[in-house]
Design an enzyme around this catalytic site. Structure first.
Site, PDB file in Angstrom:
ATOM      1  N   GLY A   7      41.640 -78.510  40.998  1.00  0.00           N
ATOM      2  CA  GLY A   7      41.717 -78.959  39.600  1.00  0.00           C
ATOM      3  C   GLY A   7      41.100 -80.337  39.437  1.00  0.00           C
ATOM      4  O   GLY A   7      41.413 -81.253  40.211  1.00  0.00           O
ATOM      5  N   CYS A  42      42.831 -85.089  25.056  1.00  0.00           N
ATOM      6  CA  CYS A  42      43.559 -85.686  23.943  1.00  0.00           C
ATOM      7  C   CYS A  42      42.628 -85.983  22.758  1.00  0.00           C
ATOM      8  O   CYS A  42      43.075 -86.093  21.623  1.00  0.00           O
ATOM      9  CB  CYS A  42      44.248 -86.965  24.405  1.00  0.00           C
TER      10      CYS A  42
HETATM   11  C1  LIG Z   1      44.533 -80.908  22.260  1.00  0.00           C
HETATM   12  C2  LIG Z   1      45.287 -81.702  23.276  1.00  0.00           C
HETATM   13  C3  LIG Z   1      45.665 -83.000  22.972  1.00  0.00           C
HETATM   14  C4  LIG Z   1      46.366 -83.748  23.906  1.00  0.00           C
HETATM   15  N1  LIG Z   1      46.756 -85.022  23.577  1.00  0.00           N
HETATM   16  C5  LIG Z   1      47.445 -85.766  24.471  1.00  0.00           C
HETATM   17  C6  LIG Z   1      47.817 -87.098  24.175  1.00  0.00           C
HETATM   18  O1  LIG Z   1      47.502 -87.617  23.094  1.00  0.00           O
HETATM   19  N2  LIG Z   1      48.519 -87.806  25.100  1.00  0.00           N
HETATM   20  C7  LIG Z   1      48.842 -87.271  26.322  1.00  0.00           C
HETATM   21  O2  LIG Z   1      49.467 -87.968  27.154  1.00  0.00           O
HETATM   22  N3  LIG Z   1      48.496 -86.002  26.643  1.00  0.00           N
HETATM   23  C8  LIG Z   1      47.809 -85.243  25.753  1.00  0.00           C
HETATM   24  N4  LIG Z   1      47.435 -83.971  26.077  1.00  0.00           N
HETATM   25  C9  LIG Z   1      47.860 -83.411  27.382  1.00  0.00           C
HETATM   26  C10 LIG Z   1      46.875 -83.756  28.492  1.00  0.00           C
HETATM   27  O3  LIG Z   1      45.583 -83.370  28.119  1.00  0.00           O
HETATM   28  C11 LIG Z   1      47.307 -83.031  29.754  1.00  0.00           C
HETATM   29  O4  LIG Z   1      48.598 -83.456  30.073  1.00  0.00           O
HETATM   30  C12 LIG Z   1      46.379 -83.325  30.920  1.00  0.00           C
HETATM   31  O5  LIG Z   1      45.120 -82.795  30.700  1.00  0.00           O
HETATM   32  C13 LIG Z   1      46.936 -82.711  32.202  1.00  0.00           C
HETATM   33  O6  LIG Z   1      46.059 -82.932  33.241  1.00  0.00           O
HETATM   34  P1  LIG Z   1      46.107 -82.048  34.554  1.00  0.00           P
HETATM   35  O7  LIG Z   1      44.988 -82.550  35.401  1.00  0.00           O
HETATM   36  O8  LIG Z   1      47.461 -82.043  35.135  1.00  0.00           O
HETATM   37  O9  LIG Z   1      45.869 -80.544  34.086  1.00  0.00           O
HETATM   38  P2  LIG Z   1      44.715 -79.829  33.280  1.00  0.00           P
HETATM   39  O10 LIG Z   1      44.110 -80.716  32.279  1.00  0.00           O
HETATM   40  O11 LIG Z   1      45.314 -78.547  32.808  1.00  0.00           O
HETATM   41  O12 LIG Z   1      43.623 -79.510  34.373  1.00  0.00           O
HETATM   42  C14 LIG Z   1      43.845 -78.595  35.414  1.00  0.00           C
HETATM   43  C15 LIG Z   1      42.514 -78.074  35.892  1.00  0.00           C
HETATM   44  O13 LIG Z   1      42.755 -77.229  37.003  1.00  0.00           O
HETATM   45  C16 LIG Z   1      41.826 -76.177  36.978  1.00  0.00           C
HETATM   46  N5  LIG Z   1      42.320 -75.065  37.769  1.00  0.00           N
HETATM   47  C17 LIG Z   1      43.450 -74.338  37.566  1.00  0.00           C
HETATM   48  N6  LIG Z   1      43.576 -73.377  38.490  1.00  0.00           N
HETATM   49  C18 LIG Z   1      42.517 -73.483  39.306  1.00  0.00           C
HETATM   50  C19 LIG Z   1      42.083 -72.753  40.445  1.00  0.00           C
HETATM   51  N7  LIG Z   1      42.790 -71.741  40.925  1.00  0.00           N
HETATM   52  N8  LIG Z   1      40.922 -73.126  41.043  1.00  0.00           N
HETATM   53  C20 LIG Z   1      40.185 -74.164  40.554  1.00  0.00           C
HETATM   54  N9  LIG Z   1      40.544 -74.876  39.476  1.00  0.00           N
HETATM   55  C21 LIG Z   1      41.699 -74.555  38.868  1.00  0.00           C
HETATM   56  C22 LIG Z   1      41.730 -75.835  35.503  1.00  0.00           C
HETATM   57  O14 LIG Z   1      40.512 -75.166  35.228  1.00  0.00           O
HETATM   58  C23 LIG Z   1      41.801 -77.202  34.856  1.00  0.00           C
HETATM   59  O15 LIG Z   1      40.524 -77.711  34.567  1.00  0.00           O
HETATM   60  C24 LIG Z   1      46.708 -83.198  25.165  1.00  0.00           C
HETATM   61  C25 LIG Z   1      46.316 -81.892  25.473  1.00  0.00           C
HETATM   62  C26 LIG Z   1      45.606 -81.150  24.545  1.00  0.00           C
HETATM   63  C27 LIG Z   1      45.210 -79.760  24.895  1.00  0.00           C
END
Ligand SMILES: Cc1cc2nc3c(=O)[nH]c(=O)nc-3n(C[C@H](O)[C@H](O)[C@H](O)COP(=O)(O)OP(=O)(O)OC[C@H]3O[C@@H](n4cnc5c(N)ncnc54)[C@H](O)[C@@H]3O)c2cc1C
Length: 551
Positions: A7, A42
């Protein structure tokens, strides 16, 4: 040493960058199945609303950036199919070529994030139905809007993503109807605060339908559970997210009680040398110490950094979260940190609740009222949680409150804060300090508050009480609580003899200050059971609006 990361958004890239900062000796590789990395999810609603002009501004980093700056290889369009924790290998599929290969790790970091929850609504697969989780979703929605020029949207779900989209759709001329299953919008807030958000939505021309759900999506309308039909040429499902845990589950990694990956404070999973971070994990709450799932970018970055640090041999520990969140909807800013009243009661706390309505700066400088609801523990005096709605200065106050709760502040501590003051920025006593004064007076100073909900219970219990409206006659005549008699602050000292010392006395004014002044007079004159309505008549009016919705 080979560190593999799954990810490449917030948690995965933070982990890789931190691991590299700590060591030059490790090989670090991130596998990402999507096309986009390290983006600002975000900012997506604001691209759709035209505030962010170029979508590329949300995806400023390419794999090459990580290679040249951090010597981290990011392989996009590579999906990890499985984890073999015994052999310490991953099975990876190159989605461009279809080639499947095996890679070895010494340390693994799972940062697979979360995905949108799509309820089983008939018609959810239609081409005008979307959810918004990643950049690909964003461009799909943008293309649809550009090509089909929709004019009416139904957005299902009223969390922050649904509401940010609502504002942005309205900004580009799309009418929005919000559909929410619960009796209130913004499920993360208490209902007495959510009503401010609902009223703001209505003011900006959004139709809000609560206690209802989408049953079927047709080409030009959505049929709700009560058979009501709402016209829609675009539908957004914004009903929350669920952690991506399939890989972890198949590898035998333990989940927590809330269904996300369980980690300890070092971000270690149940399996040796496997860490997890971001939206795929459960965190624990700083106030209760209990597991909590609040998927936010702020937390994903922090937990990713800790996982990367520790995978590279470091010893950082995570201290937990308060679930602090903030969003903007039209002119309102809505923020929350720590426990809500509902959550605090569920945890069994004996709480004191205050609603403090104060401007962010002097009115002569254009100050605008914000409503601060605070929840404190009567036994320890500790501040447990705060919710704020207002137009300006909410962001600064919520962060002060989050800091206070993080360090276990008691309500009496708030009064001693040396906060910055000059008219363009604040009031001489900042709204944060007023919150402390009100709560301190309520818990320790013998000036108890009564919430409007408790007042309602009291009125219907048949107990003898005297309700005193302490405002001037003109305000009383305009609108007052039904059973209240008018004793303006100015005259109350002369009319004290009329009051029954044995009855419960409840005072109120518009926002709470004058009600408290009269409460002080009565208590100082020997009355023992005198309560002031928390947030005064303004809060009562919102309570009545909420109640009307229920009937
Ligand atoms: C519209 C929107 C607005 C937001 N606004 C805010 C805000 O204002 N403030 C805030 O704090 N948060 C906000 N968020 C939340 C924030 O975007 C997420 O909490 C953050 O992106 C989480 O990051 P992450 O890396 O944990 O997961 P993710 O962003 O979900 O990324 C995980 C990645 O892992 C990859 N992946 C999954 N499984 C596999 C696999 N088997 N093999 C390879 N790759 C894989 C996926 O493709 C993905 O790209 C918002 C979210 C959205 C959708």
């Amino acid at each position: 040493m080979r560190i593999l990361v799954i990810g490449a958004v917030a948690a995965g890239t933070s982990a890789a960058a931190k691991a590299r900062r700590n060591t030059e000796d490790a090989e670090i590789v991130i596998y990402e199945k999507d096309n986009y990395i390290s983006y600002s999810g975000c900012g997506m609603p604001y691209f759709l609303g035209g505030e962010v002009i170029d979508g590329k501004d949300l995806t400023p980093r390419e794999p090459l950036f990580f290679k040249t700056k951090y010597n981290v290889d990011i392989l996009i369009r590579h999906e990890v199919l499985s984890i073999d924790k015994e052999k310490k290998t991953l099975e990876v599929k190159n989605l461009k070529t279809g080639n499947v290969f095996t890679d070895h790790y010494d340390k693994l970091i799972i940062a697979t994030g979360a995905r949108s929850v799509i309820p089983p609504i008939k018609g959810k697969e239609k081409e005008h139905v979307f959810s918004l989780r990643n950049i690909g979703d964003m461009y799909k929605i943008k293309k649809f809007i550009d090509e089909k020029n929709p004019k009416k949207a139904v957005i299902v779900g009223t969390g922050f993503i649904g509401l940010e989209l609502t504002e942005n759709f309205k900004n580009i001329g799309i009418d929005v109807t919000l559909v929410e299953m619960l009796p209130q919008v913004t499920p993360g807030l208490d209902s007495d605060m959510a009503i401010y958000v609902e009223k703001a939505l209505e003011k900006y021309g959004v139709l809000v339908i609560t206690r209802n759900s989408a049953n079927e999506i047709k080409d030009d309308k959505v049929i709700l559970a009560d058979n009501r039909e709402v016209e829609a040429d675009i539908v957004i499902i914004a009903t929350g997210v669920r952690p991506n845990v399939d890989l972890a589950v198949n590898a035998g990694i333990k989940l927590g009680s809330l269904g996300a990956i369980a980690v300890n404070s070092k971000m270690e999973t149940s399996e040796k040398d496997i860490y997890a971070a971001g939206d795929c994990i459960e965190q624990f709450h700083l106030v209760t110490g209990k597991p909590v799932y609040r998927p936010l970018g702020s937390t994903a970055n922090k937990t990713g950094r800790i996982a990367g640090n520790n995978a590279a041999g470091g010893e950082l520990e995570f201290r937990g979260i308060l679930g602090t969140g903030i969003f903007k909807v039209f002119s309102l800013t809505v923020a929350q940190t720590g426990l809500t009243e509902k959550e605090a009661l569920k945890e069994g706390y004996d709480i004191s609740v205050s609603h403090n309505i104060k401007p962010n700066k002097p009115e002569y400088f254009g100050g605008k009222d914000m409503v601060i609801k605070s929840i404190a523990d009567r036994n320890s005096g500790r501040l447990l949680g705060v919710e704020i709605v207002g137009e300006e200065g909410v962001d600064k106050r919520i962060d002060v409150f989050a800091t206070l709760i993080t360090f276990g502040a008691k309500v009496s501590d708030l009064v001693h804060l040396d906060l910055a003051y000059a008219p363009p920025f604040s009031t001489t006593k900042d709204p944060v300090m007023y919150t402390g004064m009100i709560q301190d007076n309520a818990i320790y100073g013998g000036r108890p508050l009564i919430t409007t909900a408790k007042l309602d219970e009291l009125i219907s219990s048949g107990v003898k009480y005297n309700l005193i409206d302490t405002r001037v006659k003109k305000q009383y005549d305009e609108k007052h609580i039904e059973t209240a008699e008018n004793k303006p602050h100015e005259v109350v000292r002369n009319e004290i003899e009329d009051l029954d010392k044995d009855a419960i006395i409840i005072t109120y004014c518009n926002k709470g200050t004058t009600g408290n002044a009269v409460q002080n007079i009565l208590i100082n004159k020997g009355f023992e059971k005198v309560y002031n309505i928390s947030g005064g008549h303004k809060t009562f009016v919102k309570y009545v609006e909420n109640k009307k919705k229920e009937t």
